[in-house]
Design an enzyme around this catalytic site. Sequence first.
Site, PDB file in Angstrom:
ATOM      1  N   SER A  14     -18.129 -53.976  -1.474  1.00  0.00           N
ATOM      2  CA  SER A  14     -16.649 -53.744  -1.370  1.00  0.00           C
ATOM      3  C   SER A  14     -16.045 -55.035  -1.912  1.00  0.00           C
ATOM      4  CB  SER A  14     -16.108 -52.702  -0.722  1.00  0.00           C
ATOM      5  OG  SER A  14     -16.557 -51.667  -1.019  1.00  0.00           O
TER       6      SER A  14
ATOM      7  N   LYS B 208     -13.431 -44.025   9.531  1.00  0.00           N
ATOM      8  CA  LYS B 208     -12.329 -44.308   8.950  1.00  0.00           C
ATOM      9  C   LYS B 208     -11.968 -43.466   8.058  1.00  0.00           C
ATOM     10  CE  LYS B 208      -9.327 -48.335   7.744  1.00  0.00           C
ATOM     11  NZ  LYS B 208      -9.343 -50.361   7.245  1.00  0.00           N
ATOM     12  N   ASP B 209     -13.315 -43.366   7.297  1.00  0.00           N
ATOM     13  CA  ASP B 209     -12.850 -42.077   6.269  1.00  0.00           C
ATOM     14  C   ASP B 209     -12.352 -41.077   6.120  1.00  0.00           C
ATOM     15  OD1 ASP B 209     -12.996 -44.292   3.759  1.00  0.00           O
ATOM     16  OD2 ASP B 209     -15.188 -44.270   3.187  1.00  0.00           O
TER      17      ASP B 209
ATOM     18  N   GLU C 272      -0.151 -31.417 -18.464  1.00  0.00           N
ATOM     19  CA  GLU C 272      -0.079 -31.211 -16.887  1.00  0.00           C
ATOM     20  C   GLU C 272       0.730 -33.276 -16.085  1.00  0.00           C
ATOM     21  OE1 GLU C 272       0.066 -28.648 -15.289  1.00  0.00           O
ATOM     22  OE2 GLU C 272      -1.468 -28.657 -14.060  1.00  0.00           O
TER      23      GLU C 272
ATOM     24  N   HIS D 194     -22.391 -50.275  -4.095  1.00  0.00           N
ATOM     25  CA  HIS D 194     -24.230 -50.655  -3.437  1.00  0.00           C
ATOM     26  C   HIS D 194     -24.720 -51.888  -3.780  1.00  0.00           C
ATOM     27  CE1 HIS D 194     -23.495 -47.046  -0.470  1.00  0.00           C
ATOM     28  NE2 HIS D 194     -22.894 -46.974  -1.253  1.00  0.00           N
TER      29      HIS D 194
END
Lengths: 267, 414
Positions: free
Chosen positions: B217, B241-242, B285, B213
């Site tokens: 981005s 959108k998320d 894994e 923040h």
Amino acid sequence: MRKLIIAAVAALTMSMGTAQASGEYHPDFKEASWSFEGFFGRYDQAQLRRGYQIYSQVCSACHGLRLLSYRNLSDLGFTEDEIKEIAAEKSVRVPHDEVGAELNDDGEFFTREAKPSDRFVSPFPNDAAAIDANGALPPDLSLIAKARIGGPHYVYSFLMGYAEEIPEEVSSQKGFTVNEDKNFNLYYPGYYNSMPSQIYDEMVEYEDGTPMTADQHAKDIVAFLNWAAEPELDERKSLGLKVMLFLLVLTAMLYALKRKIWADVKH
Amino acid sequence: MSSPEWKNPVIKWVDTRLPVFSLMHHSTAGYPSPRNLSYWWNFGSLALTVLIVMVLTGIFLVMNYTPHVDMAFDSVERIMRDVNYGWLIRYVHMNGASMFFIVVYVHIFRGIYYGSYKGPREILWILGVVIMLLMMGTAFMGYVLPWGQMSLWGATVITNLFSAFPIVGDFIVTLLWGGFSVDNPTLNRFFSLHYLLPFVLFAVVGLHLWALHSVKSNNPLGVEIKQPEDAIPFHPYYTIKDLFGMSLFFMFFLFFVFWAPNFFGEPDNYIPANPMVTPAHIVPEWYFLPFYAILRAITFDFLWIIPAKLGGVLAMFASILVWIALPWLDRSKVRSARFRPVYKWFFWVLVADFVFLGYLGKMPAEQPYVIMAQLATLYYFAHFLVVLPLMAKLEKSVELPESIAAAVLKKGDA
């Protein structure tokens, strides 16, 4: 959708090669299909009951199902009274009697009839006793359908995989030796198993008219063992369908909302 | 985008004393995001979502789990069979681990493709690497808890790695085990740490978001926000959108939970742990496989000083730690691979190399896989230590757009 497919393919390729990881030759699993496979697959209750019949009349002589309780048999359509009867045939050890004594006058442990809430009583009191009676430890079958690569397909192929003749592909391998004391099985790791072949035509008497072939018996016991390993399968898949339907609608609505909100933003 | 004048007197009263509402405003409607973020930018919030899902399901699992070698396996089976919806909670948690890594791998490689690690986002990136390391530790210890065959033997193999370190090695291993083999004390401390680390993860994720923040981005163009037209508020544009992406992702996630819950797992882990029987193949894994391949690739003593085992361990740790140096290894001024015609190709070669290493990690440690793993490992390090520095000097980048808005609006007009 494209991303989904790409991710699925990526995940698939990541986990491939499990089957061929051991250098040993084993043929592909024998062709078989069950009602519980696939998107809409469910257990066939009649088949599970036939499988239970085989387990209780044959397998249970050596193999336990220690993670199941007798009450779980209600999934197979047994009534409460029937389950009580089935349980009562077995006895379980009691730590002490009413006055706190741990042994009876003969120096033995106290026992009582098993109840529906008890776990399946294993055929031997402990591993040492099981090995002593069988020469090797018969594995508990509660999770066998989940604990082998290939799951039910492996168990089915294994049950049907005993062979008189040792194929060329096996015998020509470096280090392969014939073991007269044990039983040759095409699918078993190391090929030689202490258990002889158990599956043959009419090994048990079916009451529902299903053909009593060796193949049918094998399929039925595998279905039962798969239920023993994944008793939640029916509930899981039916809840899954509802959840997916919900998500499908939700996703469509969120997409519409996204289009609407972004309508006047160039991006 | 300064904080708004709150009209509601209660909100105003609270906000002057504890500015939670201003904080919420700053990180949503008041948080400017580049207008051109693609769906690859969904994976950060997806990762946070999976973390929350893991913590919630984990808390419910703990209510029914018994961390003792004699009871752990059966207590997990009891969850699967007798606890109401226990199978659902456990399968979500189990597959959630795989989903977490899928999402985070995409997130990391997205950052690598678009140069999201470059200034001023170095600390943001490094915090991300720390998150990855914490995740790996947490996932490894979680896998031990069901106390199946792979739990026990995976733990044995991995903890044994630390014995490779000279002088302190044996001490570390004994400390990890709480004894002289993987046993009840090991299970207990792993359980404790498996519960603790996710909360440490939350804290580092908090820092990761704080840094985000502050620097905002990155975006597919790799050009910073320069003017108001370059940005749109996070809410409602990226919240919706998320959310849409999240709903889609849950369909993918839950497909495995409901129809193929053991797809990512090893069948051997449904066999109770037995210290007397070693499984034919001990494999970690899937999400550890590329690093496992690098570990096993070092089969030779290095410069006569570093024995092969230590070399493997060092190479494995270095393969992740090299990410920390990434902002300084790649000195190219251009962030996004879109404008780096050569780097773009090397990026995909790196991805292919990484996936190939994952495949090799699954294969037995014999030829020809060993030599392949050695070459793939060599290339992996060469990408970071040789290719990137060289490319920064030699590559001619395509001309960058003037600004995000300029590029986006031009595209729109055409």
